[in-house]
Design a protein around this motif. Structure first.
Motif, short mmCIF file in Angstrom:
data_model
loop_
_atom_site.label_atom_id
_atom_site.label_comp_id
_atom_site.label_asym_id
_atom_site.label_seq_id
_atom_site.Cartn_x
_atom_site.Cartn_y
_atom_site.Cartn_z
N ALA A 232 76.37 -9.14 51.74
CA ALA A 232 75.33 -8.46 50.96
C ALA A 232 75.42 -8.87 49.48
N ALA A 233 76.66 -8.94 48.97
CA ALA A 233 76.84 -9.28 47.56
C ALA A 233 76.42 -10.73 47.27
N LYS A 234 76.47 -11.57 48.32
CA LYS A 234 76.06 -12.96 48.14
C LYS A 234 74.54 -13.09 48.20
N LEU A 235 73.93 -12.29 49.09
CA LEU A 235 72.51 -12.48 49.37
C LEU A 235 71.58 -11.64 48.52
N LEU A 236 72.03 -10.44 48.14
CA LEU A 236 71.13 -9.49 47.48
C LEU A 236 71.43 -9.41 45.98
N PRO A 237 70.43 -8.95 45.19
CA PRO A 237 70.73 -8.73 43.77
C PRO A 237 71.83 -7.68 43.62
N HIS A 238 72.76 -7.92 42.68
CA HIS A 238 73.89 -7.00 42.53
C HIS A 238 73.45 -5.58 42.19
N SER A 239 72.31 -5.45 41.46
CA SER A 239 71.83 -4.11 41.11
C SER A 239 71.53 -3.29 42.37
N LEU A 240 71.01 -3.96 43.38
CA LEU A 240 70.67 -3.29 44.65
C LEU A 240 71.94 -2.89 45.40
N VAL A 241 72.90 -3.82 45.45
CA VAL A 241 74.16 -3.54 46.16
C VAL A 241 74.90 -2.39 45.47
N MET A 242 74.87 -2.42 44.12
CA MET A 242 75.55 -1.35 43.36
C MET A 242 74.94 0.01 43.68
N LYS A 243 73.62 0.07 43.76
CA LYS A 243 72.94 1.34 44.06
C LYS A 243 73.32 1.82 45.46
N ALA A 244 73.31 0.89 46.42
CA ALA A 244 73.64 1.25 47.81
C ALA A 244 75.07 1.77 47.88
N MET A 245 75.97 1.12 47.15
CA MET A 245 77.38 1.54 47.19
C MET A 245 77.55 2.91 46.56
N GLU A 246 76.81 3.15 45.48
CA GLU A 246 76.88 4.48 44.84
C GLU A 246 76.45 5.56 45.80
N LYS A 247 75.35 5.31 46.54
CA LYS A 247 74.82 6.29 47.49
C LYS A 247 75.81 6.52 48.62
N TRP A 248 76.32 5.40 49.16
CA TRP A 248 77.23 5.44 50.30
C TRP A 248 78.55 6.10 49.90
N GLY A 249 78.96 5.85 48.65
CA GLY A 249 80.26 6.33 48.18
C GLY A 249 80.30 7.82 47.90
N ARG A 250 79.14 8.45 47.79
CA ARG A 250 79.10 9.87 47.43
C ARG A 250 79.62 10.77 48.54
#
Ligand SMILES: NC(=O)c1ccc[n+]([C@@H]2O[C@H](COP(=O)([O-])OP(=O)(O)OC[C@H]3O[C@@H](n4cnc5c(N)ncnc54)[C@H](OP(=O)(O)O)[C@@H]3O)[C@@H](O)[C@H]2O)c1
Length: 255
Positions: free
Chosen positions: A237-255
Motif C-alpha cells: 500500500a505504501a508503495k502504490l498509494l499516496p502516503h497521505s491516504l495510507v496515513m489516514k487509513a492507519m490513523e483510523k485503523w489504529g484507533r
C-alpha cells in the motif's frame, strides 16, 4: 574465530536472535551481546551452548563501541553476522513527547540511527565474504506516521541506510537485510508507552516467528524481511498509494 554480534540482546527480538542463531549458524564460536541490562545478558549467556561474551553498556554513549572495537582488534575474529536490534520508540505527537522529556526524541534518533550506524562501522572491517548485517527497521519505515513521527523517521533511515549499504557491499559478498516487522510482542510497547489498540492486537506477532522468518530471509540474501500478510499488505500500500491516504487509513485503523 567466527562470531556474531547482537545489539539489544537483553530482551525481545535481539534476545530471540541470539537464541535462534546457535541453531541457524552452528559454526559460530562466540556470540557477542550488547545492551545496558547486564544481568539479563548474563542470564542469556547461561542458557546458551555457544560461548556468549557480554558487553554491558549504553549505546547512547561512546564507551561500549570502544570496548567492542578493542576486543575485535585483540581477537581479530571473522564477524559472520551483525544484528542491530537495539532501539526504542515513544508514542505521542512530537510536541507532547518533547514537553514530557525534551531529550527523549533526540535520544531515539541517537540510538536508532547513529548507534546502528556506528556499530556497523565498528564491525565492517572484520566482515568477509558471506557475512551478514541484519538491521531492525520496522513497518513504520514504509510511510510517515502521525503520533509516532520521530520513530517512523528513524526507521525510514534504517531502511534506506540498509539498502544503500547493501548495494555498496554486494561486490564484497556481504549481504544486508532490513527487518520490517509490524507490532511484535516484546517490551517495546512498555517503553513506547502505547496503550495498545484493536489494530495492534489483531496483527501482534511473536518474536520467535519474526526472527525465524528474518533468519530464513537472511539466508536467502533478501534485502527486506517482512513478516505476515498484514505487513506485506502495508508495504504494498505504501508503495502504490499516496502516503497521505495510507496515513489516514492507519490513523483510523489504529484507533
Ligand atoms: N516490538 C515491536 O513491535 C517492533 C516492531 C518493529 C521494529 N521493532 C524494532 O526492533 C528492535 C528491537 O525491539 P524489541 O521489540 O525487541 O524491543 P525491546 O524488547 O524493548 O528491546 C530493545 C532492546 O534495545 C536495548 N536498548 C535500548 N536502549 C539501549 C541503549 N541506550 N543502549 C544499549 N541497548 C539499548 C534494550 O536493552 P537494555 O534496556 O538492557 O539496554 C533491549 O535489549 C528495535 O529497534 C525496534 O525499534 C520492534
Amino acid at each position: 574465530m567466527r562470531i556474531a554480534i547482537v545489539t539489544g540482546a537483553s530482551s525481545g527480538l535481539g534476545r530471540e536472535f541470539v537464541r535462534q542463531l546457535e541453531h541457524f549458524y552452528r559454526e559460530l564460536d562466540e556470540i557477542w551481546v550488547i545492551a545496558r541490562r547486564e544481568e539479563r545478558l548474563v542470564e542469556l549467556k547461561k542458557e546458551m551452548k555457544t560461548y556468549v561474551r557480554v558487553f554491558a553498556g549504553d549505546m547512547e554513549q561512546s564507551l561500549v563501541y570502544k570496548q567492542v572495537k578493542n576486543r575485535l582488534e585483540n581477537q581479530n575474529p571473522d564477524v559472520r553476522m551483525l544484528v542491530n536490534a537495539a532501539g526504542f520508540g515513544k508514542i505521542g505527537t512530537v510536541s507532547d513527547v518533547a514537553q514530557e522529556d525534551k531529550n527523549l526524541q533526540l535520544r531515539m534518533i541517537d540510538l536508532n540511527c547513529r548507534g546502528l550506524t556506528e556499530m556497523t562501522c565498528v564491525c565492517l572491517p572484520w566482515m568477509s565474504r558471506g557475512s551478514r548485517i541484519v538491521n531492525l527497521a520496522s513497518a513504520a519505515a514504509f510511510c510517515p506516521q502521525s503520533g509516532f513521527a520521530v520513530y517512523a523517521a528513524t526507521k525510514s533511515y534504517v531502511l534506506s541506510f540498509s539498502r544503500g549499504l547493501g548495494a555498496e557491499l554486494k561486490d564484497k559478498g556481504i549481504w544486508v537485510t532490513a527487518v520490517c516487522p509490524g507490532p511484535v510482542d516484546t517490551e517495546f510497547f512498555q517503553v513506547s508507552g502505547s496503550a495498545g489498540s484493536l489494530m495492534k492486537e489483531s496483527v501482534m506477532a511473536e518474536p520467535y516467528d519474526v526472527v525465524r522468518q528474518a533468519l530464513l530471509d537472511v539466508r536467502e540474501k533478501k534485502e527486506l524481511s517482512v513478516y505476515g500478510a498484514a505487513m506485506k499488505g502495508a508495504e504494498a500500500a505504501a508503495k502504490l498509494l499516496p502516503h497521505s491516504l495510507v496515513m489516514k487509513a492507519m490513523e483510523k485503523w489504529g484507533r
